[in-house]
Scaffold this motif. Structure first.
Motif, PDB file in Angstrom:
ATOM      1  N   HIS A  13       0.959  -1.199   0.026  1.00 41.85           N
ATOM      2  CA  HIS A  13      -0.086  -0.159  -0.007  1.00 41.85           C
ATOM      3  C   HIS A  13       0.788   1.281  -0.042  1.00 41.85           C
ATOM      4  N   ARG A  14       0.593   2.194  -0.984  1.00 32.87           N
ATOM      5  CA  ARG A  14       1.255   3.451  -1.044  1.00 32.87           C
ATOM      6  C   ARG A  14       0.396   4.480  -0.450  1.00 32.87           C
ATOM      7  N   PHE A  15       1.000   5.422   0.093  1.00 38.06           N
ATOM      8  CA  PHE A  15       0.232   6.706   0.853  1.00 38.06           C
ATOM      9  C   PHE A  15       1.173   7.830   1.052  1.00 38.06           C
ATOM     10  N   GLU A  16       0.420   8.836   1.096  1.00 36.58           N
ATOM     11  CA  GLU A  16       1.271  10.136   1.084  1.00 36.58           C
ATOM     12  C   GLU A  16       0.831  10.861   2.588  1.00 36.58           C
ATOM     13  N   ARG A  17       1.964  11.772   2.979  1.00 35.44           N
ATOM     14  CA  ARG A  17       1.458  12.150   4.544  1.00 35.44           C
ATOM     15  C   ARG A  17       2.259  13.599   4.441  1.00 35.44           C
ATOM     16  N   LEU A  18       1.450  14.646   4.833  1.00 37.79           N
ATOM     17  CA  LEU A  18       1.746  15.945   4.891  1.00 37.79           C
ATOM     18  C   LEU A  18       2.215  15.979   6.569  1.00 37.79           C
ATOM     19  N   GLN A  19       3.657  16.279   6.427  1.00 41.00           N
ATOM     20  CA  GLN A  19       4.367  16.494   7.828  1.00 41.00           C
ATOM     21  C   GLN A  19       5.617  17.431   8.001  1.00 41.00           C
ATOM     22  N   LYS A  20       5.840  17.932   8.768  1.00 42.60           N
ATOM     23  CA  LYS A  20       7.008  18.602   9.113  1.00 42.60           C
ATOM     24  C   LYS A  20       8.406  17.661   9.008  1.00 42.60           C
ATOM     25  N   ILE A  21       9.449  18.366   8.739  1.00 36.73           N
ATOM     26  CA  ILE A  21      10.481  17.616   8.408  1.00 36.73           C
ATOM     27  C   ILE A  21      11.058  16.862   9.715  1.00 36.73           C
ATOM     28  N   SER A  22      10.786  17.612  10.835  1.00 37.69           N
ATOM     29  CA  SER A  22      11.252  16.896  11.999  1.00 37.69           C
ATOM     30  C   SER A  22      10.397  15.971  12.793  1.00 37.69           C
ATOM     31  N   ASP A  23       8.958  15.897  12.142  1.00 39.94           N
ATOM     32  CA  ASP A  23       7.862  14.731  12.578  1.00 39.94           C
ATOM     33  C   ASP A  23       8.571  13.394  12.107  1.00 39.94           C
ATOM     34  N   ALA A  24       8.327  12.629  13.171  1.00 38.15           N
ATOM     35  CA  ALA A  24       8.562  11.165  12.746  1.00 38.15           C
ATOM     36  C   ALA A  24       7.916  10.382  11.758  1.00 38.15           C
ATOM     37  N   ASP A  25       8.437   9.533  11.043  1.00 37.89           N
ATOM     38  CA  ASP A  25       7.740   8.891   9.911  1.00 37.89           C
ATOM     39  C   ASP A  25       6.523   8.079  10.437  1.00 37.89           C
ATOM     40  N   PRO A  26       5.532   7.678  10.029  1.00 36.43           N
ATOM     41  CA  PRO A  26       4.416   6.540  10.206  1.00 36.43           C
ATOM     42  C   PRO A  26       5.219   5.421  10.450  1.00 36.43           C
ATOM     43  N   SER A  27       4.895   4.690  11.553  1.00 32.77           N
ATOM     44  CA  SER A  27       5.459   3.209  11.688  1.00 32.77           C
ATOM     45  C   SER A  27       4.482   2.032  11.427  1.00 32.77           C
ATOM     46  N   THR A  28       3.116   2.444  11.249  1.00 40.17           N
ATOM     47  CA  THR A  28       2.442   1.217  10.770  1.00 40.17           C
ATOM     48  C   THR A  28       1.671   1.685   9.681  1.00 40.17           C
ATOM     49  N   CYS A  29       1.293   0.697   8.813  1.00 44.16           N
ATOM     50  CA  CYS A  29       0.390   0.848   7.593  1.00 44.16           C
ATOM     51  C   CYS A  29      -0.941   1.377   7.887  1.00 44.16           C
ATOM     52  N   PRO A  30      -1.554   2.163   7.362  1.00 48.37           N
ATOM     53  CA  PRO A  30      -2.961   2.655   7.641  1.00 48.37           C
ATOM     54  C   PRO A  30      -4.045   1.245   6.823  1.00 48.37           C
ATOM     55  N   SER A  31      -3.386   0.653   5.915  1.00 51.85           N
ATOM     56  CA  SER A  31      -4.196  -0.178   5.318  1.00 51.85           C
ATOM     57  C   SER A  31      -4.170  -1.553   5.868  1.00 51.85           C
ATOM     58  N   CYS A  32      -3.048  -2.011   6.396  1.00 53.72           N
ATOM     59  CA  CYS A  32      -3.176  -3.584   6.941  1.00 53.72           C
ATOM     60  C   CYS A  32      -2.520  -3.473   8.563  1.00 53.72           C
ATOM     61  N   GLY A  33      -1.999  -2.212   8.918  1.00 56.12           N
ATOM     62  CA  GLY A  33      -1.568  -2.387  10.227  1.00 56.12           C
ATOM     63  C   GLY A  33      -0.237  -3.010  10.503  1.00 56.12           C
ATOM     64  N   GLU A  34       0.548  -3.364   9.729  1.00 53.98           N
ATOM     65  CA  GLU A  34       1.647  -4.005   9.760  1.00 53.98           C
ATOM     66  C   GLU A  34       2.871  -2.867  10.076  1.00 53.98           C
ATOM     67  N   PRO A  35       3.809  -3.122  10.951  1.00 50.44           N
ATOM     68  CA  PRO A  35       4.872  -2.123  11.176  1.00 50.44           C
ATOM     69  C   PRO A  35       6.006  -2.209  10.331  1.00 50.44           C
ATOM     70  N   ARG A  36       5.671  -2.238   9.080  1.00 50.06           N
ATOM     71  CA  ARG A  36       6.601  -2.242   8.036  1.00 50.06           C
ATOM     72  C   ARG A  36       6.662  -1.110   6.939  1.00 50.06           C
ATOM     73  N   VAL A  37       6.537   0.061   7.485  1.00 54.13           N
ATOM     74  CA  VAL A  37       6.339   1.198   6.499  1.00 54.13           C
ATOM     75  C   VAL A  37       7.838   1.920   6.321  1.00 54.13           C
ATOM     76  N   GLY A  38       7.961   2.294   5.057  1.00 49.33           N
ATOM     77  CA  GLY A  38       9.116   2.971   4.461  1.00 49.33           C
ATOM     78  C   GLY A  38       9.029   3.940   3.864  1.00 49.33           C
ATOM     79  N   ARG A  39       9.892   5.230   4.049  1.00 55.73           N
ATOM     80  CA  ARG A  39       9.716   6.378   3.010  1.00 55.73           C
ATOM     81  C   ARG A  39      10.217   6.092   1.585  1.00 55.73           C
ATOM     82  N   LEU A  40       9.545   6.681   0.533  1.00 51.06           N
ATOM     83  CA  LEU A  40      10.008   6.210  -0.730  1.00 51.06           C
ATOM     84  C   LEU A  40      10.768   7.615  -1.148  1.00 51.06           C
ATOM     85  N   LEU A  41      11.848   7.507  -2.027  1.00 50.29           N
ATOM     86  CA  LEU A  41      12.307   8.594  -2.771  1.00 50.29           C
ATOM     87  C   LEU A  41      11.430   8.925  -3.945  1.00 50.29           C
TER      88      LEU A  41
END
Length: 98
Positions: A13-41
């Motif tokens: 699942h791909r998703f976008e998030r509006l956040q400050k540079i200093s905010d922590a990246d999301p740790s869980t997937c909003p679709s399946c709930g697994e804690p395997r989310v990574g930021r894409l370039l």
């Protein structure tokens, strides 16, 4: 604020998030709930507030806002001095087949 793109390693699942540079990246997937989310370039994105590019967005209600893209001085700018000139169109062929 920048918009970052993320992808879940578990479900794809791909998703976008509006956040400050200093905010922590999301740790869980909003679709399946697994804690395997990574930021894409990806190409940087940002959000512009308002209805367009105006001369000023701080005028009084009675003043008329002008869209700068529609102004007479907004014609295409000439190419920079170091830019190559556009190639001329090829001439039509004048040879005839025998």
């Amino acid at each position: 604020m920048p918009i970052y793109e993320f992808q879940c390693q578990a479900c794809g699942h791909r998703f976008e998030r509006l956040q400050k540079i200093s905010d922590a990246d999301p740790s869980t997937c909003p679709s399946c709930g697994e804690p395997r989310v990574g930021r894409l370039l990806s190409a940087p994105q940002f959000r512009l507030a308002g209805g367009g590019w105006y001369e000023t967005d701080f005028k009084k209600d009675g003043d008329k806002k002008r869209n700068l893209a529609d102004s007479p001085g907004s014609a295409a700018a000439p190419a920079p001095a170091g830019a190559p000139a556009p190639a001329p169109a090829p001439a039509p062929s004048t040879s005839s087949a025998d």
